[in-house]
Design an enzyme around this catalytic site. Structure first.
Site, mmCIF file in Angstrom:
data_model
loop_
_atom_site.group_PDB
_atom_site.id
_atom_site.type_symbol
_atom_site.label_atom_id
_atom_site.label_comp_id
_atom_site.label_asym_id
_atom_site.label_seq_id
_atom_site.Cartn_x
_atom_site.Cartn_y
_atom_site.Cartn_z
ATOM 1 N N LYS A 78 0.997 -1.158 -0.006
ATOM 2 C CA LYS A 78 0.054 0.154 0.002
ATOM 3 C C LYS A 78 0.874 1.256 0.060
ATOM 4 O O LYS A 78 1.684 1.483 0.902
ATOM 5 C CB LYS A 78 -0.814 -0.021 1.215
ATOM 6 C CG LYS A 78 -1.983 0.864 1.084
ATOM 7 C CD LYS A 78 -1.754 2.265 2.016
ATOM 8 C CE LYS A 78 -2.752 3.331 1.958
ATOM 9 N NZ LYS A 78 -1.883 4.638 1.452
ATOM 10 N N GLU A 83 8.582 0.709 11.778
ATOM 11 C CA GLU A 83 9.648 1.867 12.005
ATOM 12 C C GLU A 83 8.899 3.107 12.004
ATOM 13 O O GLU A 83 8.523 3.617 10.985
ATOM 14 C CB GLU A 83 10.582 1.567 10.562
ATOM 15 C CG GLU A 83 11.887 2.093 10.720
ATOM 16 C CD GLU A 83 11.826 3.607 10.369
ATOM 17 O OE1 GLU A 83 12.001 4.504 11.045
ATOM 18 O OE2 GLU A 83 11.993 3.741 9.136
ATOM 19 N N CYS A 132 13.313 9.799 8.546
ATOM 20 C CA CYS A 132 13.142 8.997 10.025
ATOM 21 C C CYS A 132 14.290 9.151 10.886
ATOM 22 O O CYS A 132 14.118 9.435 12.152
ATOM 23 C CB CYS A 132 12.585 7.701 10.124
ATOM 24 S SG CYS A 132 13.486 6.644 8.703
ATOM 25 N N GLU A 179 9.150 14.657 16.705
ATOM 26 C CA GLU A 179 9.496 14.665 15.532
ATOM 27 C C GLU A 179 8.984 15.927 14.734
ATOM 28 O O GLU A 179 7.704 16.438 14.935
ATOM 29 C CB GLU A 179 9.149 13.559 14.304
ATOM 30 C CG GLU A 179 9.561 12.439 14.514
ATOM 31 C CD GLU A 179 9.429 11.303 13.453
ATOM 32 O OE1 GLU A 179 8.240 11.179 13.233
ATOM 33 O OE2 GLU A 179 10.494 10.926 12.861
HETATM 34 P P1 NAD Z 1 1.081 8.017 8.541
HETATM 35 O O1 NAD Z 1 2.020 7.104 9.515
HETATM 36 O O2 NAD Z 1 -0.273 8.349 8.999
HETATM 37 O O3 NAD Z 1 1.225 7.224 6.949
HETATM 38 C C1 NAD Z 1 1.958 6.303 6.821
HETATM 39 C C2 NAD Z 1 1.401 5.291 5.848
HETATM 40 O O4 NAD Z 1 0.300 4.704 6.699
HETATM 41 C C3 NAD Z 1 0.488 5.692 4.662
HETATM 42 O O5 NAD Z 1 0.860 4.942 3.635
HETATM 43 C C4 NAD Z 1 -0.733 6.072 5.070
HETATM 44 O O6 NAD Z 1 -1.810 5.897 4.141
HETATM 45 C C5 NAD Z 1 -0.783 4.733 5.967
HETATM 46 N N1 NAD Z 1 -1.851 4.746 7.064
HETATM 47 C C6 NAD Z 1 -2.608 5.861 7.553
HETATM 48 N N2 NAD Z 1 -3.467 5.548 8.427
HETATM 49 C C7 NAD Z 1 -3.229 4.170 8.526
HETATM 50 C C8 NAD Z 1 -4.064 3.242 9.436
HETATM 51 N N3 NAD Z 1 -5.017 3.499 10.316
HETATM 52 N N4 NAD Z 1 -3.800 1.744 9.077
HETATM 53 C C9 NAD Z 1 -2.791 1.515 8.363
HETATM 54 N N5 NAD Z 1 -2.210 2.251 7.394
HETATM 55 C C10 NAD Z 1 -2.504 3.555 7.535
HETATM 56 O O7 NAD Z 1 2.066 9.348 8.284
HETATM 57 P P2 NAD Z 1 1.581 10.714 7.641
HETATM 58 O O8 NAD Z 1 0.455 10.979 8.093
HETATM 59 O O9 NAD Z 1 1.840 10.553 6.314
HETATM 60 O O10 NAD Z 1 2.683 11.476 8.100
HETATM 61 C C11 NAD Z 1 2.431 11.995 9.491
HETATM 62 C C12 NAD Z 1 3.986 12.066 10.238
HETATM 63 O O11 NAD Z 1 4.599 10.987 10.398
HETATM 64 C C13 NAD Z 1 4.976 13.097 9.789
HETATM 65 O O12 NAD Z 1 5.061 14.213 10.209
HETATM 66 C C14 NAD Z 1 6.297 12.162 10.407
HETATM 67 O O13 NAD Z 1 6.607 12.651 11.747
HETATM 68 C C15 NAD Z 1 5.869 10.821 10.471
HETATM 69 N N6 NAD Z 1 6.343 10.045 9.431
HETATM 70 C C16 NAD Z 1 7.264 9.150 9.747
HETATM 71 C C17 NAD Z 1 7.825 8.416 8.784
HETATM 72 C C18 NAD Z 1 9.037 7.731 9.160
HETATM 73 O O14 NAD Z 1 10.009 7.342 8.094
HETATM 74 N N7 NAD Z 1 9.395 6.958 10.051
HETATM 75 C C19 NAD Z 1 7.536 8.544 7.231
HETATM 76 C C20 NAD Z 1 6.369 9.367 7.102
HETATM 77 C C21 NAD Z 1 5.802 10.164 8.051
#
Ligand code: NAD
Length: 481
Positions: free
Chosen positions: A174, A249, A283, A382
């Site tokens: 996904k 992660e 990250c 973060e």
């Molecule tokens: P998120 O964690 O919400 O999204 C990451 C992935 O998870 C996306 O593919 C999203 O569609 C999916 N997702 C969202 N809700 C879900 C659920 N309930 N169940 C399963 N999958 C789900 O991150 P975001 O909203 O895109 O970003 C928000 C914050 O997350 C950023 O500001 C940052 O701090 C953090 N982030 C961290 C990393 C990392 O590398 N660790 C990467 C992206 C974002």
């Protein structure tokens, strides 16, 4: 403009009957693609197809070394098309094209590395007693879900998909809402490969509408998730209801610890690179500078100069730093910067920037914030942007205490010429990776990566990640004549 369909059960899904979501180039805000707004029934169809593919004789007959050869072919294909794929990654994420090129090469390395490992995943023989041969066999877990974030789409897709396919699983990816392009390119390659349909599938849409149903589907046997802590916790809770293992992660608030005896220029460059890479949307970003008091004044002066020299602009211009991903991420960083102005001192930066010719992009000055309380949420959470927070220490113990003073524990950089101090700090920080007099060691596909504390569960990269996608069967054979 590109319309990106989903790949489910060997079919391209996406036509007028579907809803579509827009994808924008963060460098200028222009729409570049559309993805299908997937629905729960798509997840159900993908899981069923993956189960069928996994259980098929056709897949079982593919020998481990043949799976490996296939992944190596994909690595070669990526390299042959590296420039085109890098352009897609650059447009999707906004990162400078040379960073996108490095990401594409890293993806090729993952497929190559795990391709080479595919026929080297072995069990043990264990002595029990005379007349019993006891062996462990490492079997694939079955159907694995890979939920990908938007910051390093091709690398993060490649690192877990390669390990899962190398060990014989069927995978469902996904991709993140904002960054589907290179995963789609991988899907196209798998579609044209001779594998059973359903071994690689790609679904798109909102996290709440397809991510959550995927994580909670009883037909999934392992979930790899990279993203935020709250979403990671939600994924883990859902997985728990099906007793499904997760590899998480979840980011960090990683420190660079600079001692007064460090090679100052080397440390300076390391600290700058660690926070500006991908505009801080990493990250493992070096988001905190812990600096020894006696070096602070001169180091901060030089750091301020370096930050102010950095060139910022659209990914295609290949400058030091590109834009922030989207309006939501831009707003959350700007809100945190505003709060920082009243809670601490902005040494440099702190504002948004408009780039001529790319007015629709989301640009923020690389910023240094000093004077925050170490317990402040800006020092704890973060920011996920080009914002470095600075803290001062007077001795080794204080440096370690500060390094460990967040709920995260992903990466630590240590800069010193004293080998005893370096080892002492390395062994006392709660951190999944430690780098001494460098930060990142050029990526390192082979190095286990993952976090202590809320940075996550499990490790990706390296040989150890193959364990995520296998389960152990113990077979005891009694023999007599
Ligand atoms: P998120 O964690 O919400 O999204 C990451 C992935 O998870 C996306 O593919 C999203 O569609 C999916 N997702 C969202 N809700 C879900 C659920 N309930 N169940 C399963 N999958 C789900 O991150 P975001 O909203 O895109 O970003 C928000 C914050 O997350 C950023 O500001 C940052 O701090 C953090 N982030 C961290 C990393 C990392 O590398 N660790 C990467 C992206 C974002």
């Amino acid at each position: 403009m590109k319309r990106i369909p989903m790949l489910i059960n060997g079919q391209w899904i996406g036509d007028e009957s579907n809803e579509w979501l827009s994808v924008f180039n963060p460098s200028n805000g222009e729409q570049i693609a559309e993805i299908v707004k997937g629905e729960k029934h798509h997840v159900d169809e993908a899981v069923k197809a993956a189960q069928n593919a996994f259980n098929s004789q056709e897949w079982k007959k593919v020998k481990p070394y043949e799976r490996g050869q296939l992944l190596i072919k994909l690595a070669n294909y990526i390299r042959e098309n590296a420039e085109e794929w890098s352009q897609w990654e650059c447009q999707d994420v906004g990162k400078p094209i040379s960073q996108a090129r490095s990401d594409v090469e890293a993806a090729a390395r993952y497929f190559e590395f795990y391709g080479g490992a595919a026929d080297k995943v072995m069990g043990d023989t264990i002595p029990i007693e005379d007349g019993i041969l006891n062996a462990t066999v490492l079997e694939p877990v079955g159907v694995t879900a890979h939920i990908i974030p938007w910051n390093y789409p091709i690398q993060i897709t490649a690192r877990s998909v390669a390990a899962a396919i190398a060990t014989g699983n069927a995978v469902i990816v996904k991709s993140a809402e904002d960054t589907p392009m290179t995963t789609h390119a991988i899907a196209k390659w798998f579609d044209e490969s001779k594998l059973p349909k359903g071994i690689f599938q790609h679904i798109t849409g909102l996290g709440s509408e397809v991510g959550a149903p995927l994580a909670g589907h009883p037909g999934i046997n392992h979930i790899t998730f990279t993203g935020s802590v709250p979403t990671g916790i939600a994924v883990m809770k859902t997985a728990a209801s099906n007793v499904v293992p997760v590899t998480l992660e979840l980011g960090g608030k990683s420190p660079n610890i600079v001692f007064a005896d460090a090679d100052e220029n080397k440390a300076l460059e390391g600290v700058v690179r660690a926070i500006i890479q991908n505009a801080g949307q990493t990250c493992s970003a070096g988001a905190r500078l812990l600096i020894e008091e006696k070096l602070k004044e001169s180091f901060l002066e030089k750091l301020k100069t370096r930050f102010e020299e950095l060139k910022i602009g659209p990914g295609k211009d290949d400058l030091d730093m590109g834009p922030i991903l989207n309006q939501k991420q831009f707003n959350q960083i700007m809100n945190k910067l505003e709060a920082a102005k009243s809670k601490g001192q902005v040494i440099t930066g702190g504002s948004a920037i408009t780039i001529e010719g790319s007015e629709g992009g989301y640009y923020i000055q690389p910023s240094i914030i000093d004077g925050l309380d170490a317990s402040d949420n800006l020092a704890q959470e973060e920011i996920f942007g080009p914002v470095l927070t600075v803290f001062t220490f007077n001795d080794v113990e204080e440096a370690i205490q500060l390094a460990n003073a967040t709920e995260y524990g992903l990466v630590t950089g240590i800069w010193t010429s004293n080998i005893n101090v370096a080892h002492y700090v390395a062994s006392n920080v709660k951190s999944g990776q430690v780098f001494i007099n460098n930060y990142g060691a050029a990526g390192g596909v082979q190095m286990p990566f993952g976090g202590y504390k809320k940075s996550g569960i499990g490790r990706e990269k390296g040989f150890i990640a193959l364990k995520n996608y296998t389960q152990i069967k113990n077979i005891a054979i009694s023999f007599t004549i």
